[in-house]
Design an enzyme around this catalytic site. Structure first.
Site, PDB file in Angstrom:
ATOM      1  N   HIS A  77       0.614  -1.145   0.032  1.00  0.00           N
ATOM      2  CA  HIS A  77       0.053   0.073   0.011  1.00  0.00           C
ATOM      3  C   HIS A  77       0.889   1.265  -0.081  1.00  0.00           C
ATOM      4  O   HIS A  77       2.073   1.268  -0.060  1.00  0.00           O
ATOM      5  CB  HIS A  77      -0.797  -0.061   1.309  1.00  0.00           C
ATOM      6  CG  HIS A  77      -0.422   0.157   2.565  1.00  0.00           C
ATOM      7  ND1 HIS A  77      -1.200   0.705   3.734  1.00  0.00           N
ATOM      8  CD2 HIS A  77       0.838   0.368   3.050  1.00  0.00           C
ATOM      9  CE1 HIS A  77      -0.425   1.092   4.695  1.00  0.00           C
ATOM     10  NE2 HIS A  77       0.849   0.832   4.240  1.00  0.00           N
ATOM     11  N   CYS A  90       5.138   4.943   5.400  1.00  0.00           N
ATOM     12  CA  CYS A  90       3.885   4.438   4.619  1.00  0.00           C
ATOM     13  C   CYS A  90       3.317   5.330   3.270  1.00  0.00           C
ATOM     14  O   CYS A  90       2.730   4.925   2.754  1.00  0.00           O
ATOM     15  CB  CYS A  90       2.903   4.142   5.552  1.00  0.00           C
ATOM     16  SG  CYS A  90       2.902   2.656   6.605  1.00  0.00           S
ATOM     17  N   HIS A 130       5.093  -0.193  -0.617  1.00  0.00           N
ATOM     18  CA  HIS A 130       5.807  -1.306   0.330  1.00  0.00           C
ATOM     19  C   HIS A 130       4.828  -2.127   0.936  1.00  0.00           C
ATOM     20  O   HIS A 130       3.450  -1.867   0.805  1.00  0.00           O
ATOM     21  CB  HIS A 130       6.474  -0.419   1.611  1.00  0.00           C
ATOM     22  CG  HIS A 130       5.560   0.302   2.492  1.00  0.00           C
ATOM     23  ND1 HIS A 130       4.998   1.426   2.168  1.00  0.00           N
ATOM     24  CD2 HIS A 130       4.948   0.147   3.538  1.00  0.00           C
ATOM     25  CE1 HIS A 130       4.049   1.863   2.660  1.00  0.00           C
ATOM     26  NE2 HIS A 130       3.895   0.805   3.982  1.00  0.00           N
ATOM     27  N   HIS A 176       3.115  -4.943   3.741  1.00  0.00           N
ATOM     28  CA  HIS A 176       2.791  -5.414   5.162  1.00  0.00           C
ATOM     29  C   HIS A 176       2.358  -6.942   5.453  1.00  0.00           C
ATOM     30  O   HIS A 176       1.613  -7.328   4.392  1.00  0.00           O
ATOM     31  CB  HIS A 176       1.660  -4.588   5.964  1.00  0.00           C
ATOM     32  CG  HIS A 176       2.424  -3.107   5.980  1.00  0.00           C
ATOM     33  ND1 HIS A 176       3.177  -2.737   7.250  1.00  0.00           N
ATOM     34  CD2 HIS A 176       2.062  -2.171   5.619  1.00  0.00           C
ATOM     35  CE1 HIS A 176       3.410  -1.289   7.151  1.00  0.00           C
ATOM     36  NE2 HIS A 176       2.569  -1.039   6.011  1.00  0.00           N
ATOM     37  N   ASP A 192      -4.768 -10.514  -0.823  1.00  0.00           N
ATOM     38  CA  ASP A 192      -3.436 -11.150  -0.896  1.00  0.00           C
ATOM     39  C   ASP A 192      -2.499 -11.170  -2.132  1.00  0.00           C
ATOM     40  O   ASP A 192      -2.694 -11.316  -3.199  1.00  0.00           O
ATOM     41  CB  ASP A 192      -3.402 -12.720  -0.270  1.00  0.00           C
ATOM     42  CG  ASP A 192      -2.145 -13.464   0.076  1.00  0.00           C
ATOM     43  OD1 ASP A 192      -1.340 -12.772   0.830  1.00  0.00           O
ATOM     44  OD2 ASP A 192      -2.007 -14.614  -0.175  1.00  0.00           O
ATOM     45  N   HIS A 193      -1.232 -10.480  -1.729  1.00  0.00           N
ATOM     46  CA  HIS A 193      -0.248 -10.074  -2.707  1.00  0.00           C
ATOM     47  C   HIS A 193      -0.732  -9.139  -3.813  1.00  0.00           C
ATOM     48  O   HIS A 193      -0.638  -9.318  -4.822  1.00  0.00           O
ATOM     49  CB  HIS A 193       0.149 -11.775  -3.375  1.00  0.00           C
ATOM     50  CG  HIS A 193       0.884 -12.367  -2.503  1.00  0.00           C
ATOM     51  ND1 HIS A 193       0.543 -13.056  -1.582  1.00  0.00           N
ATOM     52  CD2 HIS A 193       2.371 -12.582  -2.609  1.00  0.00           C
ATOM     53  CE1 HIS A 193       1.616 -13.550  -0.992  1.00  0.00           C
ATOM     54  NE2 HIS A 193       2.730 -13.506  -1.647  1.00  0.00           N
TER      55      HIS A 193
HETATM   56 NI    NI Z   1       2.538   0.903   5.298  1.00  0.00          NI
END
Ligand code: NI
Length: 135
Positions: free
Chosen positions: A15, A34, A40, A42, A80-81
């Protein structure tokens, strides 16, 4: 008598938190790492809990296989992914903060849960940072 039944799930997603009308410096000041324009990831951990009465016939509040499949189809498969900003429609105009992700998860699951049952979502963005939404 009510019992709270919980299922853990997991997804990895990328995100970026930003306001498009702000420059990179202001986004960095407000959103920190972020706000990275290159995105990047999480490792999100999710705990979904359903609270209700035990069904006399089955002995279940909710069949955990049903809850598992619901979380997979509504949350894990679409998230996911994925790049949440670019690939998940709910975040096209909505900052994918942990808060907003938890609310979206709750909203996607709620119509699929017995209206007489309470639904709670706990979402971990890191092992130390997590929040709870229950409608
Ligand atoms: Ni973040």
């Amino acid at each position: 008598m009510k019992v709270k039944v919980s299922r853990k799930a997991h997804f990895n997603a990328a995100h970026r938190l930003f306001r498009p009308e702000w420059d990179d410096a202001k986004n960095l000041a407000v959103f920190g790492k972020c706000s990275n324009p290159k995105y990047h990831g999480h490792n999100y951990d999710l705990v979904v809990s359903v609270t209700g009465a035990i069904d006399i016939t089955t002995g279940f509040v909710i069949d955990l296989k049903v809850l598992k499949d619901l979380i997979r189809s509504e949350i894990e498969d679409p998230f996911d992914h994925k790049n949440l900003n670019e690939e998940v429609a709910e975040f096209a105009e909505l900052n994918p903060t942990t808060e907003n992700i938890a609310v979206v998860i709750w909203q996607k699951l709620r119509p699929n849960i017995d209206p007489e049952h309470e639904l709670e979502v706990v979402l971990y963005e890191t092992p130390r940072n997590f929040l709870t939404y229950s409608g």
